[in-house]
Design a protein around this motif. Structure first.
Motif: not given
Length: 259
Positions: A187-200
């Protein structure tokens, strides 16, 4: 075109696969090759092998492990993380059989080296690992070597996104827990063009569906829960029902209910 992936994650410590809880407590799972072979057979879209005790002692990557995994003739792309110190290490990891590399400490120590790695093997083959937590005000990026953390603001994220193809966003405090991923991180991760893999702390089908459906999330990496029973990968895919995921497949006679 398929844009989302379910990644099977294997944590390695002291030359064996382990179940990790917040990178503080570990339980042995067995031989790395066996877990990787299972994930390949069960239909994971990628496999991430993280050797977590290489950088701390400057041991360098575990090339022998990568070569051993390459001998399995995997049909699933392999991501390697652990101990990468520079361009030569990254190139050798790719030559040894991995498809992509994941860097962590280098992002803190010398981004110029990461840039050189991206030029040598291609930016699409480089993932930036970001162990993070939410402190109630912002997302903080942890440097495990120094034990410090900084705010992961838009400026930092943007500069790093020019070096890698994706970010591996790790909720390290909840890593290994069931249904524990802190939603405030995304929710609070800054928006950038690079996509994200989320884990944990990602384990439950509806929880995984929540994140796989997000535009900025390109993949979910799941570790411990995929090792408990056969067909976990297929069952998760079937329940999440995301049309951008490669479809689940398995012999109906081996269908198991996910609990």
């Amino acid at each position: 075109m398929l844009k989302k992936r379910l990644i099977g994650a294997v944590v390695v410590k002291n030359n064996i696969a382990v179940q990790s809880f917040g990178y503080r407590k570990y339980l042995p799972l067995g031989k790395v090759e066996h877990l990787v072979e299972n994930l390949d057979r069960w239909g994971a879209d990628e496999i991430l092998v993280s050797v977590i005790d290489r950088s701390s002692c400057d041991a360098g990557p575990d090339f022998d492990l990568v070569r051993s995994l390459a001998k399995l003739n995997l049909s699933t792309p392999l991501i390697y993380a652990g101990g990468i110190r520079g361009v030569d290490d990254a190139v050798e990891i790719i030559k040894s059989g991995a498809d992509r590399v994941c860097v962590d400490s280098l992002l803190h120590e010398d981004v110029n080296v990461v840039s050189k790695i991206s030029h040598a093997i291609g930016q699409q083959a480089v993932i930036g690992s970001l162990p993070v937590f939410y402190d109630g005000c912002s997302v903080r990026w942890t440097d495990y070597k120094s034990g410090t953390d900084i705010e992961l603001n838009e400026e930092v994220m943007q500069s790093l996104s020019e070096l890698v193809s994706e970010f591996l966003i790790i909720d390290w405090k909840n890593q290994g827990g069931r249904n524990r991923f802190d939603e405030n991180i995304v929710r609070y991760l800054p928006e950038v063009a690079c996509s994200c893999i989320v884990t944990g702390g990602l384990s439950e089908p509806q929880q995984i569906k929540q994140y796989i459906d997000m535009d900025r999330v390109s993949a979910i990496a799941v570790g411990n829960s995929l090792n408990y029973r056969e067909n976990s990968v297929q069952t998760l895919k079937e329940i999440t029902m995301n049309e951008q995921l490669r479809p689940a497949y398995y012999d109906e006679c081996f269908r198991l209910n996910y609990e």
